[in-house]
Enzyme design. Sequence first.
Site, PDB file in Angstrom:
ATOM      1  CG  HIS A  53      -1.787  -0.999   1.535  1.00  0.00           C
ATOM      2  ND1 HIS A  53      -1.455  -2.172   2.134  1.00  0.00           N
ATOM      3  CD2 HIS A  53      -3.116  -1.065   1.281  1.00  0.00           C
ATOM      4  CE1 HIS A  53      -2.525  -2.929   2.245  1.00  0.00           C
ATOM      5  NE2 HIS A  53      -3.551  -2.282   1.732  1.00  0.00           N
ATOM      6  CG  ASP A  56       1.673  -1.236   3.420  1.00  0.00           C
ATOM      7  OD1 ASP A  56       0.895  -0.874   4.313  1.00  0.00           O
ATOM      8  OD2 ASP A  56       1.394  -2.128   2.579  1.00  0.00           O
ATOM      9  CG  MET A  87      -1.109  -5.692  -6.327  1.00  0.00           C
ATOM     10  SD  MET A  87      -1.356  -5.108  -4.622  1.00  0.00           S
ATOM     11  CE  MET A  87      -1.874  -6.608  -3.805  1.00  0.00           C
ATOM     12  CD  GLU A 180      -8.598  -7.852  -1.303  1.00  0.00           C
ATOM     13  OE1 GLU A 180      -7.624  -7.214  -1.761  1.00  0.00           O
ATOM     14  OE2 GLU A 180      -8.554  -8.438  -0.210  1.00  0.00           O
ATOM     15  CE  LYS A 182     -12.654  -8.298   5.626  1.00  0.00           C
ATOM     16  NZ  LYS A 182     -11.521  -7.703   6.348  1.00  0.00           N
ATOM     17  CD  GLU A 216      -8.158 -11.746   1.881  1.00  0.00           C
ATOM     18  OE1 GLU A 216      -7.638 -10.715   1.444  1.00  0.00           O
ATOM     19  OE2 GLU A 216      -8.350 -11.959   3.090  1.00  0.00           O
ATOM     20  CG  HIS A 219     -11.910 -10.900   1.923  1.00  0.00           C
ATOM     21  ND1 HIS A 219     -11.413  -9.809   1.270  1.00  0.00           N
ATOM     22  CD2 HIS A 219     -11.229 -10.966   3.104  1.00  0.00           C
ATOM     23  CE1 HIS A 219     -10.476  -9.231   2.014  1.00  0.00           C
ATOM     24  NE2 HIS A 219     -10.340  -9.931   3.121  1.00  0.00           N
ATOM     25  CG  ASP A 244      -5.251 -10.710  -1.786  1.00  0.00           C
ATOM     26  OD1 ASP A 244      -4.253 -10.616  -2.536  1.00  0.00           O
ATOM     27  OD2 ASP A 244      -5.784  -9.724  -1.243  1.00  0.00           O
ATOM     28  CG  ASP A 254     -10.094 -10.759   6.775  1.00  0.00           C
ATOM     29  OD1 ASP A 254      -9.984 -11.878   6.249  1.00  0.00           O
ATOM     30  OD2 ASP A 254      -9.504  -9.750   6.363  1.00  0.00           O
ATOM     31  CG  ASP A 256      -6.313 -11.652   6.585  1.00  0.00           C
ATOM     32  OD1 ASP A 256      -7.059 -12.006   5.652  1.00  0.00           O
ATOM     33  OD2 ASP A 256      -6.242 -10.474   6.983  1.00  0.00           O
ATOM     34  CG  ASP A 286      -4.006 -10.020   2.007  1.00  0.00           C
ATOM     35  OD1 ASP A 286      -3.270  -9.599   2.923  1.00  0.00           O
ATOM     36  OD2 ASP A 286      -5.064  -9.461   1.681  1.00  0.00           O
TER      37      ASP A 286
HETATM   38  C1  GLT Z   1      -6.143  -5.195   4.165  1.00  0.00           C
HETATM   39  C2  GLT Z   1      -7.167  -6.209   3.742  1.00  0.00           C
HETATM   40  C3  GLT Z   1      -6.673  -7.041   2.626  1.00  0.00           C
HETATM   41  C4  GLT Z   1      -6.474  -6.258   1.353  1.00  0.00           C
HETATM   42  C5  GLT Z   1      -5.417  -5.250   1.476  1.00  0.00           C
HETATM   43  C6  GLT Z   1      -5.368  -4.437   0.201  1.00  0.00           C
HETATM   44  S1  GLT Z   1      -5.564  -4.280   2.862  1.00  0.00           S
HETATM   45  O1  GLT Z   1      -5.058  -5.811   4.775  1.00  0.00           O
HETATM   46  O2  GLT Z   1      -7.495  -7.022   4.850  1.00  0.00           O
HETATM   47  O3  GLT Z   1      -7.539  -8.103   2.356  1.00  0.00           O
HETATM   48  O4  GLT Z   1      -6.082  -7.144   0.348  1.00  0.00           O
HETATM   49  O5  GLT Z   1      -5.882  -3.174   0.345  1.00  0.00           O
HETATM   50 MN    MN Z   2      -8.466 -10.689   4.565  1.00  0.00          MN
HETATM   51 MN    MN Z   3      -6.759  -9.177   0.619  1.00  0.00          MN
END
Ligand code: GLT
Ligand code: MN
Ligand code: MN
Length: 382
Positions: A53, A56, A87, A180, A182, A216, A219, A244, A254, A256, A286
Site C-alpha cells: 500500500h 506501508d 502489485m 477485491e 469483502k 481473497e 473474504h 489473495d 477476517d 487471514d 495476503d
Molecule cells: C487489508 C485487507 C486485505 C487487502 C489489502 C489491500 S488491505 O489488509 O485485509 O484483504 O487485500 O488493500
Molecule cells: Mn483478509
Molecule cells: Mn486481501
Amino acid sequence: MYTPKPEDKFTFGLWTVGNRGRDPFGAETRPPIDPVDIVHMLADIGAWGVNLHDNDLVPIDATPSERNQIVSRFKKALEETGLQFVMGTVTLFFDPIFKDGAFTSNVPEIRRYAIRKTVEAIDLAAELGGKIFVLWGGREGTEVNASKNPMEAVKRFREAVNYLCEYVIDKGYDMKFALEAKPNEPRGDIFFSTTGAYLALIPTLDHPEMVGVNPEFAHETMAGLSFHHIVAQALEMGKLFHIDLNDQKIGRYDQDLRFASENIKESFFLVKVLEDGGYDGPRHFDAHAYRTEDIEGVKEFAKGCMRSYLILKEKVKQFNEDKEIQQILAELKVDSHEPLLYKDIKPDQLLAPDFDRKAWGAKGYGYERLDQLVFDLLTGVR
Ligand code: GLT
Ligand code: MN
Ligand code: MN
C-alpha cells in the site's frame, strides 16, 4: 522439491509479514520491520515479489522529498535482492477521513481526496514497475442503512474506477486494476460484498478490459461461499488479474490465516483450478502470522504458505496422474464438453428415442468412492 522458485510467482505484501499482531482487543506483539529489511527477508526465504500500500512504505504525511528518499532506498533494496515489485494498492481505510467511506462517501471533497490519494499510489506503483493495482474498498459500506443510497454508491464507485482508468491511459502506464471484495469488517456491511458483485460491475465500466478481480480466500469464505468456484469463474472470464491466498474459518472475522492451514481440501481444489486452469499471475499470500509469533515465527509462517502451496501443487499432479481417479473422471465426463447449439439441434431433437428419465434418476454416480480417493490422496495414504 518444496523449495520456492521464481516461476512460482510467490509474493507477499509489506503488510503481511510486517503485520504486528494488533487486534481489536490487544496491542502489537511484534516490533515494526523496516520495509528494506522485509525485502531482504522475502528474498532470503525464496519469494519472487513484494506488494505494498502507499502508506506501508511512505507515511501519509511525508513531504515530497521524504517520499523520494524512502522510495529510492526501497528501490535499491529491490535491485540488491532481485525481488520483483508486483502489485500496488492504496490505503483508503486507515485514516479517520475515510471513516464513512472513500469513493462512496457522501462528501464530494472526501471522494475527490480518495481519488487524488489513489492517483499518487498509482504513480508510486508505476515508478516501482508494478503492473497490477488492487482496489479494496474496506470502508465503502454502512452500519446505518439510512445514511447511504446503495444505488448511488454503485454510481460513485463506478465513476471513481472510470476516472482512474482514464488516468492510467493518459499517463501511458502498463497497469490493470483488480477489485477485491469483502462482505463485512471493518464496516457492518461493505458494498460489492463478494467477487461475483465485482464481476457484474466490470462490464458496466468505461474500460472493462482494464479491470479484473482480486478474490481473497478469507473474504469469500467469511460469506460462506466456495472460493475455488468463484476463482474458476473469474479465470474462465479472463478476469483473474490477481489473487489473495490465505485461510479462514467460515463465518468468523477476517482471520487471514497461513495458506491451507485450515481448509486443506478447499485449498487443494483452489490450487487445482489455478494450476490446471492456466493462471499465470502472481500468487499473493495476503495472510499474517499468529499473534503469538516473534520474527522467527513470521518467517515460518511465510515459508509455510509457499511450502503448503507447493505440496498441494504436487498433490494436483498426483491426482492428474492417478489412473483410477482419471478413469472415474473420464467415465463421468467431468472435462468433456459436447456443444449444444440451437441452430444445429432443435428441441424435438434433444432426446434420443430410448432416453429414460427414471433410469437416470435411479443411477448411482459413485461420488462416495471418488471423494474417499481424494481424501486418501490428500492424507498421503494413497
Ligand atoms: C487489508 C485487507 C486485505 C487487502 C489489502 C489491500 S488491505 O489488509 O485485509 O484483504 O487485500 O488493500
Ligand atoms: Mn483478509
Ligand atoms: Mn486481501
